[in-house]
Structures are given as C-alpha cells and as structure tokens.
Design a protein around this motif. Sequence first.
Motif, mmCIF file in Angstrom:
data_model
loop_
_atom_site.group_PDB
_atom_site.id
_atom_site.type_symbol
_atom_site.label_atom_id
_atom_site.label_comp_id
_atom_site.label_asym_id
_atom_site.label_seq_id
_atom_site.Cartn_x
_atom_site.Cartn_y
_atom_site.Cartn_z
ATOM 1 N N ARG A 69 47.228 22.679 32.417
ATOM 2 C CA ARG A 69 48.500 22.568 33.141
ATOM 3 C C ARG A 69 48.352 22.846 34.642
ATOM 4 O O ARG A 69 49.120 22.303 35.443
ATOM 5 N N LEU A 70 47.394 23.667 35.014
ATOM 6 C CA LEU A 70 47.250 24.090 36.405
ATOM 7 C C LEU A 70 46.898 22.892 37.288
ATOM 8 O O LEU A 70 45.969 22.151 37.007
ATOM 9 N N PRO A 71 47.626 22.676 38.383
ATOM 10 C CA PRO A 71 47.364 21.525 39.238
ATOM 11 C C PRO A 71 46.102 21.715 40.073
ATOM 12 O O PRO A 71 45.585 22.829 40.191
ATOM 13 N N PRO A 72 45.602 20.630 40.667
ATOM 14 C CA PRO A 72 44.440 20.751 41.556
ATOM 15 C C PRO A 72 44.720 21.741 42.677
ATOM 16 O O PRO A 72 45.832 21.838 43.193
ATOM 17 N N GLY A 73 43.681 22.489 43.034
ATOM 18 C CA GLY A 73 43.833 23.479 44.074
ATOM 19 C C GLY A 73 44.335 24.815 43.588
ATOM 20 O O GLY A 73 44.446 25.763 44.373
ATOM 21 N N GLY A 74 44.635 24.923 42.297
ATOM 22 C CA GLY A 74 45.103 26.174 41.732
ATOM 23 C C GLY A 74 43.950 27.132 41.471
ATOM 24 O O GLY A 74 42.779 26.749 41.487
ATOM 25 N N ARG A 75 44.310 28.380 41.225
ATOM 26 C CA ARG A 75 43.308 29.401 40.946
ATOM 27 C C ARG A 75 43.666 30.103 39.642
ATOM 28 O O ARG A 75 44.813 30.515 39.443
ATOM 29 N N GLN A 76 42.689 30.247 38.770
ATOM 30 C CA GLN A 76 42.919 30.828 37.445
ATOM 31 C C GLN A 76 42.002 32.025 37.225
ATOM 32 O O GLN A 76 40.781 31.898 37.236
ATOM 33 N N LEU A 77 42.609 33.189 36.999
ATOM 34 C CA LEU A 77 41.855 34.411 36.739
ATOM 35 C C LEU A 77 42.214 34.937 35.360
ATOM 36 O O LEU A 77 43.339 34.758 34.882
ATOM 37 N N ALA A 78 41.262 35.604 34.731
ATOM 38 C CA ALA A 78 41.491 36.187 33.412
ATOM 39 C C ALA A 78 40.953 37.613 33.392
ATOM 40 O O ALA A 78 39.805 37.854 33.760
ATOM 41 N N LEU A 110 43.423 42.663 41.393
ATOM 42 C CA LEU A 110 43.789 41.505 42.199
ATOM 43 C C LEU A 110 43.412 41.715 43.661
ATOM 44 O O LEU A 110 42.994 40.776 44.346
ATOM 45 N N GLY A 111 43.553 42.950 44.134
ATOM 46 C CA GLY A 111 43.142 43.234 45.504
ATOM 47 C C GLY A 111 41.671 42.956 45.722
ATOM 48 O O GLY A 111 41.274 42.382 46.749
ATOM 49 N N ARG A 112 40.857 43.352 44.761
ATOM 50 C CA ARG A 112 39.419 43.085 44.865
ATOM 51 C C ARG A 112 39.126 41.590 44.864
ATOM 52 O O ARG A 112 38.148 41.134 45.479
ATOM 53 N N ALA A 113 39.960 40.812 44.176
ATOM 54 C CA ALA A 113 39.755 39.368 44.106
ATOM 55 C C ALA A 113 40.384 38.635 45.277
ATOM 56 O O ALA A 113 40.318 37.403 45.353
ATOM 57 N N GLY A 114 41.004 39.380 46.192
ATOM 58 C CA GLY A 114 41.621 38.757 47.353
ATOM 59 C C GLY A 114 42.943 38.083 47.058
ATOM 60 O O GLY A 114 43.361 37.176 47.781
ATOM 61 N N VAL A 115 43.632 38.535 46.006
ATOM 62 C CA VAL A 115 44.913 37.944 45.609
ATOM 63 C C VAL A 115 46.033 38.918 45.946
ATOM 64 O O VAL A 115 45.992 40.084 45.555
ATOM 65 N N THR A 116 47.042 38.440 46.669
ATOM 66 C CA THR A 116 48.174 39.301 47.035
ATOM 67 C C THR A 116 49.403 39.037 46.175
ATOM 68 O O THR A 116 50.176 39.948 45.906
ATOM 69 N N ARG A 117 49.621 37.816 45.759
ATOM 70 C CA ARG A 117 50.741 37.459 44.896
ATOM 71 C C ARG A 117 50.314 36.353 43.936
ATOM 72 O O ARG A 117 49.504 35.489 44.296
ATOM 73 N N VAL A 118 50.872 36.365 42.743
ATOM 74 C CA VAL A 118 50.546 35.330 41.764
ATOM 75 C C VAL A 118 51.827 34.619 41.346
ATOM 76 O O VAL A 118 52.924 35.175 41.416
ATOM 77 N N ASP A 119 51.668 33.394 40.892
ATOM 78 C CA ASP A 119 52.823 32.576 40.509
ATOM 79 C C ASP A 119 53.163 32.699 39.030
ATOM 80 O O ASP A 119 54.308 32.440 38.637
ATOM 81 N N ALA A 120 52.194 33.079 38.224
ATOM 82 C CA ALA A 120 52.456 33.260 36.794
ATOM 83 C C ALA A 120 51.442 34.242 36.220
ATOM 84 O O ALA A 120 50.273 34.256 36.618
ATOM 85 N N VAL A 121 51.925 35.065 35.303
ATOM 86 C CA VAL A 121 51.064 35.961 34.531
ATOM 87 C C VAL A 121 51.313 35.663 33.061
ATOM 88 O O VAL A 121 52.469 35.610 32.612
ATOM 89 N N ILE A 122 50.237 35.484 32.318
ATOM 90 C CA ILE A 122 50.331 35.126 30.896
ATOM 91 C C ILE A 122 49.531 36.145 30.107
ATOM 92 O O ILE A 122 48.386 36.447 30.437
ATOM 93 N N SER A 123 50.135 36.676 29.044
ATOM 94 C CA SER A 123 49.528 37.793 28.328
ATOM 95 C C SER A 123 49.488 37.563 26.825
ATOM 96 O O SER A 123 50.412 37.007 26.240
#
Length: 207
Positions: A69-78, A110-123
């Motif tokens: 589902r994630l569009p091009p240019g998106g970032r996915q972390l787990a 997330l700070g270590r990964a250089g991420v300040t805000r995310v658009d979705a969290v899935i658990s």
Amino acid sequence: MSSETRPANGDTRTFLGAIIRNPFELGAIAPSSKAVARLAASVVPVTHGAVVVELGAGGGVISDAIRERLPPGGRQLAVELNDDMVRHLRRSRPWLEVIADDAGDLEKLLGRAGVTRVDAVISSLPWTLFDEQRQKHILDGVSAALALGGRFSTVITLSAMPSRRFRRFRGLLNHTFATVGTMGPVWLNVPPALVFTASRSHSDPGE
C-alpha cells in the motif's frame, strides 16, 4: 522476492519456532492472516513520502501488506523485540528497516532513525499481556509520534476481548485518541480478530 511469491510457510515455521522459545514475548499462536493484514494496513496513507511504523512485526505478514500500500518515496520501519523474528525479517525482507528493540521506547527509537513524525502506526502487540501502565506508556508514545491526522491500527483477537486488561486497553484508546473505530471481524484468522483504528485530531490543542 515480492510478498506474492515469497513462500508463506517460511514465515509460519519461523513464527511457530519463536513462540515455542518465547511464548510470552510474541503473545500469539499464529501469524496474522492476509485478510487481517490488509485491514491493519488500510490506515497507511497513499501520499508521497509517507512514513509508517509497525510495532511487533513478527513474521512479516503485515509488513508485506504495508509495503503493497505504501506509495513510492515512503519509508517503512518495523520495531521487533524477538531475536528470532528480527533475524527472519532482515533475511526475508531486506527492504524493511528493522529496529531490534522494545516498542515502549518508540520516541527514542524514532529519534535514532531520524524520524520526527509518522503518518501511520500499525501494531500487532499482545496488549492483554501488558499491565495498564505499560499499555498507557506505549499508546502515549504512539500518539506523540503521529502527525496531526495520523492514524493508528492494532490487531485484537476476539478471544482477548473478555479480559479485564482488554477493557482497560479499550478505555485507554478512547482517552488517548480523538476517534476510535473497528474493522472486521475476520473469522478465518486464527483466532478470529478485529482491527481497532484510531486517529489524532487535525486540531490537537497540544500542538
């Protein structure tokens, strides 16, 4: 190898082996079905550059649905704590940014990964194995990480819903997020499951 061609039995064997070694760390008896995974991933936005974080990635079934589902240019972390699952995810899904750590430390991770805000969290975390303090700590971390209008989804099995810890978790969802809803149930999942969704307000006074 895409999720359509990757043998699912490899994910299942690894998952079941990890359950035998650490039954209380995974908190599930089988990987999520593809139907549940698609429901959980439905909160992923289709905007370019979206950032999505998965908590408790397990064998990677939901990871695959997110990627589709994630569009091009998106970032996915787990974020995954179980060592067996971390090794499996890194081996079978080299495109996934796997963080081997505890979801309770989300802001720091997330700070270590250089991420300040995310658009979705899935658990797919085992919420009913956590006491109320830990449930609240993780949900607060999710809410803090989400951008305004960001969405959260989590898989809950029907067998967990009669428990007191689920009722506490359900109350915390209502307290933490502006809106809460459900999708499902998916009866063919083992065990049958619902997906709870939640979102932050677009006009959060705390911002």
